[in-house]
Scaffold this active site. Structure first.
Site, PDB file in Angstrom:
ATOM      1  N   LYS A  71      45.619  36.843  49.134  1.00  0.00           N
ATOM      2  CA  LYS A  71      45.283  36.864  47.701  1.00  0.00           C
ATOM      3  C   LYS A  71      46.160  37.828  46.890  1.00  0.00           C
ATOM      4  O   LYS A  71      46.355  37.634  45.694  1.00  0.00           O
ATOM      5  CB  LYS A  71      43.806  37.243  47.500  1.00  0.00           C
ATOM      6  N   ASP A 108      37.116  33.447  41.172  1.00  0.00           N
ATOM      7  CA  ASP A 108      35.895  33.996  41.793  1.00  0.00           C
ATOM      8  C   ASP A 108      34.955  34.597  40.750  1.00  0.00           C
ATOM      9  O   ASP A 108      33.766  34.274  40.700  1.00  0.00           O
ATOM     10  CB  ASP A 108      36.251  35.088  42.814  1.00  0.00           C
TER      11      ASP A 108
END
Ligand SMILES: NC(=O)c1ccc[n+]([C@@H]2O[C@H](COP(=O)([O-])OP(=O)(O)OC[C@H]3O[C@@H](n4cnc5c(N)ncnc54)[C@H](OP(=O)(O)O)[C@@H]3O)[C@@H](O)[C@H]2O)c1
Length: 285
Positions: A71, A108
């Protein structure tokens, strides 16, 4: 031109990635809308990551999700980042644009804010208390602050990580933010409107566990949320519901972030209810 048999490719790069359930909801959504898209769950090790990013272009992929451990390392490969992804310092979704440039987003936290909104909760002026300071907590803290939360309390086992996240929120958003050390049987701060478990405590196979709190300090006026999505109803949420609090599951957050990815890649409105139901069926076996 005749029929087009070429599939539009999307997927996820991670290591380990075997237990990532995202493909279930994305593939169901593609099928429901009759789109010739595929979502492939791919093991990509850190050493092979540069080759995998070259493959995104070589295979004319439409986009890709990143999970552990990619990420953060993906950022130098991207042409542009969303405002939130730049602040969070992590990207979970890459979109390949028409002109071939790569855009990085972090869905997210946005998925969390949307799941909260779908439960009838707005963030404007609210005090949010977050347990955890890892990747999920970081994304949620920043997005809650950008969505108008007045204050973000960060509680974390490792103080340095908690301090750093509170400082990030204070420095990069308009929200106030403080770090609170995690002591035994911690009382939930009395100013809390929205309490979130953003740790991995309660995740299967450790699904009997819950964060170490004085649960009697959860009030009926609080909205209590979990990021853990398997099981959807965690012991943490059960304790909160027992104190009269409204609860929001991590399953809703996961479906909302998946729906955002779907729209970023296809341009179409996502069948959110179907995606959430598919995940529920998957976890219930
Ligand atoms: N629903 C969704 O859409 C969604 C999206 C992303 C992630 N998630 C879930 O979010 C959870 C966290 O993921 P992540 O990526 O943020 O992981 P991470 O970066 O590894 O962070 C884990 C966090 O949990 C804390 N923690 C772990 N075990 C603990 C314990 N026994 N006691 C106290 N604190 C503990 C860690 O504290 P320390 O800093 O002290 O180590 C850290 O703050 C996972 O369950 C993941 O599946 C859900």
């Amino acid at each position: 031109m005749g029929k087009n048999y070429r599939a539009e490719l999307t997927g996820v790069f991670g290591d380990p990635v075997e237990d990532n359930p995202t493909g279930v909801m994305e593939e169901a959504a593609y099928e429901a809308l009759g789109l010739n898209f595929r979502y492939i769950t791919m093991k990509v090790t850190p050493e092979d990551f540069p080759d995998a990013m070259r493959a995104v272009r070589a295979l004319h992929m439409r986009g890709v999700n990143l999970t552990m451990p990619h990420k953060i390392t993906v950022i130098p490969y991207l042409d542009e980042l969303s405002k939130a992804a730049a602040i969070i310092g992590a990207v979970n979704t890459v979109v390949v644009r028409e002109d071939g440039t790569l855009f990085g987003e972090n869905t997210d936290g946005k998925g969390f804010v949307e799941a909260l909104s779908n439960a009838g909760e707005e963030l404007s002026g609210k005090t949010v208390t977050i347990l955890g300071a890892g990747g999920a907590a970081r994304a949620i803290a920043v997005e809650c602050a950008l969505a108008g939360a007045g204050k973000v309390n960060i509680i974390n086992r490792t103080p340095e990580k908690g301090e750093e996240l509170a400082e990030l929120v204070r420095g990069k958003t308009k929200a106030a933010s403080v770090f609170i050390p995690w002591s035994e049987k911690l009382s939930v701060p009395a100013d809390t409107d929205i309490l979130i478990n953003a740790t991995s405590i309660g995740l299967a196979p450790q699904d009997g566990q819950k964060p170490d709190l004085n649960y009697d300090t959860i009030l009926p006026t609080m909205t209590v949320c979990d990021v853990v999505f398997n099981p959807a109803v965690t012991p943490f949420l059960t304790e909160a519901a027992g104190r009269g609090a409204k609860t929001v599951t991590g399953l809703g957050m996961l479906a909302c972030q998946g729906a955002r990815n779907f729209t970023l890649w296809t341009g179409a409105e996502a069948p959110l209810a179907l995606m959430e139901e598919k995940l529920r069926q998957e976890f219930e076996g």
